[in-house]
Design an enzyme around this catalytic site. Sequence first.
Site, PDB file in Angstrom:
ATOM      1  N   ASP A  13       0.820  -1.219   0.000  1.00 44.18           N
ATOM      2  CA  ASP A  13       0.000   0.000   0.000  1.00 44.18           C
ATOM      3  C   ASP A  13       0.855   1.271   0.000  1.00 44.18           C
ATOM      4  OD1 ASP A  13      -1.975  -1.860   0.243  1.00 44.18           O
ATOM      5  OD2 ASP A  13      -2.830  -1.092   2.096  1.00 44.18           O
ATOM      6  N   ARG A  56     -15.819  -0.917 -24.224  1.00 44.16           N
ATOM      7  CA  ARG A  56     -16.366  -0.986 -22.864  1.00 44.16           C
ATOM      8  C   ARG A  56     -15.583  -0.128 -21.881  1.00 44.16           C
ATOM      9  NH1 ARG A  56     -16.897  -7.500 -22.913  1.00 44.16           N
ATOM     10  NH2 ARG A  56     -19.097  -7.585 -23.431  1.00 44.16           N
ATOM     11  N   MET A  72      -5.583  -2.652  -4.416  1.00 45.27           N
ATOM     12  CA  MET A  72      -5.522  -2.604  -2.954  1.00 45.27           C
ATOM     13  C   MET A  72      -5.176  -1.178  -2.546  1.00 45.27           C
ATOM     14  SD  MET A  72      -3.973  -6.179  -1.591  1.00 45.27           S
ATOM     15  CE  MET A  72      -5.008  -7.646  -1.536  1.00 45.27           C
ATOM     16  N   ARG A 118      -5.754   0.288   1.438  1.00 42.50           N
ATOM     17  CA  ARG A 118      -6.803   0.397   2.450  1.00 42.50           C
ATOM     18  C   ARG A 118      -7.083   1.857   2.822  1.00 42.50           C
ATOM     19  NH1 ARG A 118      -4.913  -3.422   6.995  1.00 42.50           N
ATOM     20  NH2 ARG A 118      -5.788  -5.264   6.008  1.00 42.50           N
ATOM     21  N   GLU A 122      -9.352   0.209  -3.257  1.00 44.49           N
ATOM     22  CA  GLU A 122     -10.362  -0.493  -2.446  1.00 44.49           C
ATOM     23  C   GLU A 122     -10.910   0.386  -1.315  1.00 44.49           C
ATOM     24  OE1 GLU A 122      -8.498  -3.898  -0.521  1.00 44.49           O
ATOM     25  OE2 GLU A 122      -6.992  -2.644   0.434  1.00 44.49           O
ATOM     26  N   HIS A 140      -5.449 -10.120  -4.570  1.00 42.31           N
ATOM     27  CA  HIS A 140      -4.149 -10.660  -4.149  1.00 42.31           C
ATOM     28  C   HIS A 140      -3.179 -10.920  -5.297  1.00 42.31           C
ATOM     29  CE1 HIS A 140      -6.765 -11.038  -0.735  1.00 42.31           C
ATOM     30  NE2 HIS A 140      -5.682 -11.068   0.023  1.00 42.31           N
ATOM     31  N   ARG A 173      -0.161  -8.986  -4.876  1.00 46.83           N
ATOM     32  CA  ARG A 173       0.880  -9.405  -3.928  1.00 46.83           C
ATOM     33  C   ARG A 173       1.635 -10.627  -4.462  1.00 46.83           C
ATOM     34  NH1 ARG A 173      -2.521  -8.682   1.299  1.00 46.83           N
ATOM     35  NH2 ARG A 173      -2.003 -10.841   1.714  1.00 46.83           N
TER      36      ARG A 173
HETATM   37  O1  F6P Z   1      -2.190  -4.453   4.168  1.00 43.61           O
HETATM   38  C1  F6P Z   1      -1.956  -4.604   2.834  1.00 43.61           C
HETATM   39  C2  F6P Z   1      -3.100  -5.122   2.081  1.00 43.61           C
HETATM   40  O2  F6P Z   1      -2.514  -5.420   0.884  1.00 43.61           O
HETATM   41  C3  F6P Z   1      -4.304  -4.171   1.963  1.00 43.61           C
HETATM   42  O3  F6P Z   1      -4.247  -3.317   0.871  1.00 43.61           O
HETATM   43  C4  F6P Z   1      -5.471  -5.119   1.829  1.00 43.61           C
HETATM   44  O4  F6P Z   1      -6.647  -4.517   2.273  1.00 43.61           O
HETATM   45  C5  F6P Z   1      -5.051  -6.245   2.689  1.00 43.61           C
HETATM   46  O5  F6P Z   1      -3.655  -6.305   2.606  1.00 43.61           O
HETATM   47  C6  F6P Z   1      -5.690  -7.585   2.341  1.00 43.61           C
HETATM   48  O6  F6P Z   1      -5.073  -8.565   3.100  1.00 43.61           O
HETATM   49  P1  F6P Z   1      -5.543 -10.066   3.353  1.00 43.61           P
HETATM   50  O7  F6P Z   1      -6.775 -10.331   2.554  1.00 43.61           O
HETATM   51  O8  F6P Z   1      -4.396 -10.908   2.914  1.00 43.61           O
HETATM   52  O9  F6P Z   1      -5.725 -10.159   4.816  1.00 43.61           O
END
Ligand code: F6P
Length: 367
Positions: free
Chosen positions: A147, A182, A189, A191, A242, A292, A295
Amino acid sequence: MTTKIGILTGGGDCPGLNGAVKWVVKTALDPLLAEKRSRKFEVLGIREGWKGLVNVDPDDERSRALYLEPLDEEKVRTWDRTGGTNLGTSRTNPFNPANDRSDKVIENIGRLGIDVVVAVGGEDTLGVAYKLHKLGIRTVGIPKTIDGDLMGTEYSLGFDSALNVIMEEIDRLRTTAGSHNRIFVVETMGRHAGWLALQGGECSGAYIILIPEEPFSMQRVCDLLMERKGREIQYSIVVVSEGAQPSEGGEFYKDEKVDDFGHKSLGGIAGFISDQIQKTTGFESRYVVLSHLQRGGVPSARDRLMARWFGIAAVDMILNEDYGRMVSSLHGEITTVPMKDIINRIRTVDVDKYYDAERYNGKRTIL
Ligand code: F6P
């Protein structure tokens, strides 16, 4: 004299974690450096973040095998090339007021003979490291969060790899979006901070970017899309973080569950925006939640390099007895900052500096 380092990774996984562990191990155990120092090191990997230190029973062989992994140069040789975390991770908070297990962690650190804990993580993980430091445990932090919202550093491991995923996926979406004329809404991600959406959107040339720092008007999003219709292009990419929120209010959660640090899982805003666009403008709209995937994969060049530098600096900090601090990257230099200055705070996007609240996009003046 041998100093025993315990190293763990906590919170969400990401590319770059294994590299940081590798470079702590390689620097600590480097035979050439060892000759020049008066100190010898041993490195013990702790599995599953703080959970490993809560659950391990140092007298039980099976428990040790489950939660501990002695690390040496041979074991970590290839780690900088791989994503995820080979030590595993968790969102365990030993200081959770509803179930405080911090005494257990302190007891286990003592029983395992750990002299210094290196914690690689974001604000939650490093918040625990700071609390332990205040209780007399020697701790060093390495910043990690895709993030990019950690205070005290301009770079945290994982961010660049995640940005590359966003860019590559949007490149892929463009061909299908263009073929069907479209709108595609892409949820990233992020938060509390919009760095991933903003820079992911900027490097992919998104038409609209929505970030948590600036509540957006759904009507304005639709107006911007309608203004563009028939201009240079027949489709548009909207990137939304998100954690972004419509100005009318409302956060989008996957469910009501709360983790050990009090966070709910965000998700779902892209679907809402896509529906609203279709209803209001009549344009066909689809959405993708990158979730994910951001990540996943191998670390980018930047994450490999930063993991190396952060790992090396963490060992320098131990040699300098610079405890209760986090390695940091500031103004292009590797330095350290006190953990007390970075916890309970969030590094958000400076909207005045970086965001165009009229176009809902990156700013078009830089200097
Ligand atoms: O904290 C990092 C992050 O990547 C946030 O952006 C996201 O909300 C969260 O992890 C989701 O994490 P998980 O679903 O793995 O708990």
